[in-house]
Design a protein around this motif. Structure first.
Motif, PDB file in Angstrom:
ATOM      1  N   LYS A 319       0.802  -1.164  -0.024  1.00 60.89           N
ATOM      2  CA  LYS A 319      -0.008   0.129  -0.002  1.00 60.89           C
ATOM      3  C   LYS A 319       0.728   1.149  -0.141  1.00 60.89           C
ATOM      4  O   LYS A 319       0.626   2.241  -0.648  1.00 60.89           O
ATOM      5  N   SER A 320       1.947   1.178   0.827  1.00 59.51           N
ATOM      6  CA  SER A 320       2.677   2.241   0.866  1.00 59.51           C
ATOM      7  C   SER A 320       3.540   2.761  -0.490  1.00 59.51           C
ATOM      8  O   SER A 320       3.760   3.980  -0.832  1.00 59.51           O
ATOM      9  N   THR A 323       0.988   4.107  -2.736  1.00 57.22           N
ATOM     10  CA  THR A 323       0.481   5.439  -2.082  1.00 57.22           C
ATOM     11  C   THR A 323       1.582   6.178  -2.808  1.00 57.22           C
ATOM     12  O   THR A 323       1.326   7.514  -3.481  1.00 57.22           O
ATOM     13  N   ASP A 410      -4.620   3.453   5.545  1.00 58.87           N
ATOM     14  CA  ASP A 410      -5.724   3.393   4.707  1.00 58.87           C
ATOM     15  C   ASP A 410      -6.199   4.751   4.200  1.00 58.87           C
ATOM     16  O   ASP A 410      -6.511   5.299   3.276  1.00 58.87           O
ATOM     17  N   VAL A 412      -4.081   7.503   4.451  1.00 53.24           N
ATOM     18  CA  VAL A 412      -3.274   8.099   3.524  1.00 53.24           C
ATOM     19  C   VAL A 412      -3.456   7.339   2.157  1.00 53.24           C
ATOM     20  O   VAL A 412      -3.526   8.497   1.166  1.00 53.24           O
ATOM     21  N   PHE A 413      -3.808   6.332   1.911  1.00 52.87           N
ATOM     22  CA  PHE A 413      -3.945   5.656   0.584  1.00 52.87           C
ATOM     23  C   PHE A 413      -5.236   6.522  -0.007  1.00 52.87           C
ATOM     24  O   PHE A 413      -5.276   6.702  -1.095  1.00 52.87           O
ATOM     25  N   GLU A 414      -6.216   6.600   0.999  1.00 59.25           N
ATOM     26  CA  GLU A 414      -7.427   6.831   0.067  1.00 59.25           C
ATOM     27  C   GLU A 414      -7.496   8.227  -0.335  1.00 59.25           C
ATOM     28  O   GLU A 414      -7.748   8.701  -1.623  1.00 59.25           O
ATOM     29  N   ALA A 416      -4.576   9.985  -1.028  1.00 59.68           N
ATOM     30  CA  ALA A 416      -3.754   9.901  -2.200  1.00 59.68           C
ATOM     31  C   ALA A 416      -4.185   9.674  -3.263  1.00 59.68           C
ATOM     32  O   ALA A 416      -4.150  10.281  -4.274  1.00 59.68           O
ATOM     33  N   ALA A 417      -5.207   8.621  -3.129  1.00 54.75           N
ATOM     34  CA  ALA A 417      -5.977   8.118  -4.428  1.00 54.75           C
ATOM     35  C   ALA A 417      -7.040   9.207  -5.060  1.00 54.75           C
ATOM     36  O   ALA A 417      -7.317   9.418  -6.146  1.00 54.75           O
TER      37      ALA A 417
END
Lengths: 468, 476
Positions: A319-320, A323, A410, A412-414, A416-417
């Motif tokens: 995930k990182s 990201t 999650d 940060v991922f979301e 960033a997305a």
């Protein structure tokens, strides 16, 4: 001051009017699709009719008396995305979704993000699915570029063009540039439909996926996105199209007009290939198999957001990495979002030069070149400031999601997305997301697509922040 | 290898020898403490004798004047922290800890970080506890002096402001007297801190240790639960006061002590620090159960101290990330604190602000770019931005390695930010059970963070260049 403000408003409304008219005209296409599949025409009538009427009123009755400035263009661009997201929400609301969810879906569409509020897309009417893809397709080439094909006032056009985060001018004359982009885009889209069809998709699926892959949008007509087909050919076609979408259109122009080697000369393309190879290797070795790893890294870096793997079950390390890719983004002048590779290259070079300067004897002079271009302070400032602003907004968004109780990785991922207009999801996005969280993501998509500045200008003019 | 061919190396070794002797002489203090508590003297005899012998030997071997350039000072500084950590590790090894853990503990001490490999500090001999605090105390004042030397030579924006400040106040221009002055202020504050803690209810031993750890923004404690173990409002208030003292520029202290009582409110860095600490406390109290804990943790994170008055293992992700931001922002320049430094943050924020203004204002509008009266050029503005990006880059590499080792993302962010900012707060990853690679990453983070990156780069460059020197002559 007051009359001046009045003038500002007039000229902004007029340009908005023109954008609305062109949206109205183009919406005839989904209307036709709805008619073809014998589905409810009402929502698309609205989407077509309302902007046309309003736009015509604006254009007919507002006569601006001021010159079109960069400020106006920025505000118009920022407002455009809000207004068309309202419009785009109409069909979703018509089919029973809440307003916030519909607005989210439309914003995700126009900004070519691909995050979705709809868990089960396969039960939706085909016209609605087409509408989602169509928004992304239009959003990818750029609403403003779209306008340019109609607009004739050159200076105003240039301003708008820049406000939508495009810098390079493929040809000196703007209108022809815009037209050229359109032609390349249409040709590629048809090519994509054909390839997907050959690879085994139905015509409807092929059309939709071609639109969303090329625009690096990422909406799919399948619940499991491309994982539903489980076909290597389809994945390869998608990778090809996403890469096309993630490459600067200037490069496409050069390629198509005979300079076949230009692809390999472009700095951003080279960097993109390097980044993709490394991250595919890392993710391939640590979690997903190489096939999925390649697909997901391409999808993340080009900001497309199609997926063949379930992101939610990935480990934190993958995930990182994804990201980071989503934050880097594709080439400047492409359909993708995020910071853009060229800015990253400038920053890396800047750090390198700074270290070099510290290590060299004082007052030693060396040339600061990147891809044969002398880097001046204006260019380097733009890159650093943009990246830092991007991080600040990203951090604020991630913090907001964590405030709502989502896990760090999650969140940060979301965000960033959303901000990179990617559309991969770690499972946070969905209709059960807290309304505040939805608004945060909507904001991030909006700011990300416009490359921040237009939103700041709009904020400044709305709240009359002090002008020192 | 003949040193005559490497004049740089000679200068560096010579300056190291002086630092050795200083450390050796000062290590007499823990030796006395050990004697007082009747504990094993061996490790502290070694720590005192080894560096003095080495130092004297070098002095005798390489005679002659040394001409110290900024480059040498930087390399010497980078090496000092490595050598001092190897030295500082001896007492821990004597008491049975492994080398890596001991080295970690010593690096955490000298860099005033406060991350610890020791779960049960209360079972440790008092001499060891004192040694930990003492390293932090020395490391705290040491870094101020260090940055005076290095900052003065780099000509960066931060140093420009710093020097302008010094000139404005006619602070003695000579380095030596400035250093002496800082020492005096530091010692006076230490005595004051011990008194205050004692009044707040600590034992003499605890007061001494916590004062040293607070003022140096270090964060080692003699209590397993850190400040939480005292559960006393008085102790927390004193800690907050001392942490803020330590994280304020010592030039400001000088001004305050010489009559300009309000200097700490006028200094833009100090002012911003108070505002940030307060804002951080407000934001943290959104999720934390007590406002008291939120305020304490905000100050502890921002001043890069690392004292803890709450239970960190139950912290939510929001608070963790927020505290990570504070830990990355860090304290004032010229203070004992670490991390990015507030002045860089101010410059970066201004840079962004001015850039936006430029975009919004009509073309060719002129914007004056001043921070507290000092006009800044484009290059001045760019340097802190690049530093921040480099800082974030190194930071994210560390986080990636941690995540790769299997630790949760948010905890990794917290822990690496804590190490690189020389803070010392931990959500539980740091400990003897941490993966060795993780320990190395944190050691590296503490080291490079304390030195503000550049000296490490200069060291790396000189190591990499010593070999090809014979072949290529075009380097110099």
């Amino acid at each position: 001051m007051n009359s001046n403000r009045h003038g500002d408003l007039k000229i902004i409304l007029q340009s908005l009017g023109m954008i609305l008219i062109s949206i109205g005209i183009l919406t005839v296409i989904p209307l036709l699709v709805a008619a073809f599949y014998n589905e409810d025409l009402t929502p698309f009538f609205f989407v077509s009719l309302i902007p046309m009427v309003v736009g015509m009123l604006f254009v007919r009755f507002i006569h601006p008396d001021t010159e079109f400035q960069a400020r106006h263009a920025a505000i118009a661009a920022a407002l455009t995305y809000l207004i068309i997201s309202f419009l785009g929400a109409i069909p979703f609301t018509y089919y029973g979704m809440s307003f916030l969810d519909s607005f989210f879906e439309a914003m995700s569409g126009w900004t070519t993000t691909g995050l979705s509020m709809i868990a089960d897309v396969e039960v939706l009417p085909r016209s609605l699915l087409f509408w989602r893809s169509f928004m992304q397709w239009l959003g990818g080439v750029g609403i403003i570029v779209l306008l340019l094909t109609i607009l004739t006032t050159g200076r105003a056009g240039l301003r708008l063009y820049q406000a939508e985060a495009r810098k390079e001018r493929i040809k000196p004359r703007l209108i022809s540039t815009a037209r050229l982009i359109w032609w390349i885009y249409i040709v590629y889209t048809l090519g994509g439909v054909f390839l997907f069809f050959i690879a085994g998709m139905s015509t409807f699926d092929a059309a939709n996926h071609s639109m969303v892959a090329l625009s690096t949008g990422g909406f799919s007509v399948k619940n499991a996105s491309l994982a539903a087909y489980n076909s290597l050919e389809i994945e390869l076609v998608a990778i090809f199209l996403m890469l096309l979408g993630g490459i600067n259109f200037f490069v496409h122009y050069k390629m198509l007009t005979g300079d076949k080697g230009f692809l390999l000369k472009d700095l951003q393309v080279k960097a993109m290939v390097a980044i993709l190879l490394i991250s595919t290797l890392i993710i391939g070795l640590t979690s997903l198999g190489f096939r999925d790893a390649l697909f997901q890294t391409v999808s993340a870096l080009t900001n497309a957001g199609l997926s063949t793997a379930n992101i939610a079950v990935l480990n934190d390390f993958s995930k990182s990495i994804l990201t980071l890719l989503m934050i880097i983004g594709g080439s400047a002048g492409s359909t993708s979002g995020a910071i853009k590779i060229i800015r990253m290259l400038i920053i890396v070079k800047l750090i390198y030069w700074w270290i070099k300067q510290t290590l060299l004897p004082e007052h030693a002079v060396f040339s600061r070149r990147l891809g044969g271009i002398e880097m001046n302070q204006e260019l380097t400032h733009e890159a650093t400031v943009f990246a830092l602003l991007y991080f600040v907004i990203l951090g604020a968004g991630a913090l907001s999601l964590m405030f709502l109780g989502y896990s760090g990785a999650d969140s940060v991922f979301e965000v960033a997305a959303a901000q990179g207009n990617v559309g991969l999801s770690a499972g946070v996005t969905g209709s059960d997301l807290n309304p505040f969280g939805k608004i945060v993501l909507i904001f991030n998509m909006w700011v990300g697509r416009l490359e921040i500045i237009p939103v700041l200008v709009l904020g400044q003019s709305l709240f009359g922040l002090r002008r020192v | 290898m003949s040193l005559e061919k490497h004049p740089d190396l000679k200068v560096i070794i010579q300056s190291l020898s002086m630092i050795f002797i200083v450390i050796g002489v000062l290590a007499v203090v823990p030796l006395i403490v050990t004697a007082y508590y009747n504990e094993a003297l061996t490790p502290f005899v070694l720590i005192s004798v080894i560096p003095i012998l080495l130092g004297v030997a070098i002095e005798l071997l390489f005679k002659g004047e040394i001409e110290l350039q900024v480059k040498h000072a930087a390399i010497a500084a980078a090496l000092t922290y490595l050598l001092a950590s190897a030295l500082g590790a001896l007492p821990f090894m004597y008491y049975g800890m492994g080398f890596l853990d001991s080295f970690f503990e010593a690096m955490s001490g000298w860099t005033t970080t406060g991350l610890s490999m020791i779960a049960d500090v209360e079972s440790m001999p008092r001499s060891i506890l004192f040694w930990r605090s003492f390293m932090q105390w020395l490391g705290g004042v040491g870094v101020i002096v260090l940055m005076l030397v290095i900052l003065a030579g780099t000509g960066s924006a931060a140093s420009k402001l710093y020097q302008a400040e010094a000139r404005k106040d006619r602070l003695k221009p000579r380095l030596l007297s400035t250093v002496r002055l800082i020492w005096w202020i530091y010692i006076i504050y230490t005595v004051l801190g011990i008194l205050l803690y004692y009044v707040a209810g600590m034992s003499v031993f605890d007061s001494v240790n916590h004062t040293m750890a607070a003022l140096s923004t270090g964060g080692f404690s003699t209590n397993n639960l850190n400040i939480q173990g005292f559960n006393s409002l008085g102790v927390e208030v004193v800690s907050i006061f001392l942490m803020l003292l330590g994280a304020t520029n010592f030039l400001v202290h000088y001004k305050v002590l010489t009559g300009n009582r309000l200097a700490f409110l006028k200094d833009i860095e100090a002012r911003t620090m108070y505002i940030l600490a307060f804002a951080g406390a407000v934001a943290l109290s959104l999720k934390m159960p007590s406002v008291r804990g939120a305020l304490f943790q905000s100050v502890s994170a921002l001043t890069t101290t690392g004292f803890g008055s709450i239970n960190f293992t139950v912290l939510d992700d929001f608070s963790k990330l927020l505290m990570s931001f504070l830990m990355i922002a860090g304290a004032s320049t010229g203070s004992t604190g670490g991390a990015l430094k507030i002045i860089r943050l101010i410059i970066v924020v201004k840079l962004i602000f001015w850039w936006i203004q430029e975009k919004i204002l009509p073309e060719h509008a002129v914007i004056t770019r001043r921070i507290s009266g000092v006009e800044l050029s484009d290059a001045d503005l760019e340097e802190p931005a690049i530093y921040l990006l480099l800082y974030l880059f190194i930071f994210s590499m560390g986080v990636l390695i941690f995540v790769y080792l299997g630790y949760p993302t948010i905890d990794s962010i917290f822990e690496v930010a804590s190490a690189q900012g020389d803070v010392g707060l931990s959500v539980g990853l740091t400990g003897a059970s941490l993966h060795p690679v993780g320990k190395l990453v944190l050691i590296f983070g503490m080291w490079i963070g304390r030195l503000e990156i550049i000296p490490v780069l200069i060291l790396a460059q000189s190591i990499l260049k010593i070999k090809p020197k014979k072949k290529s002559k075009d380097i110099l």
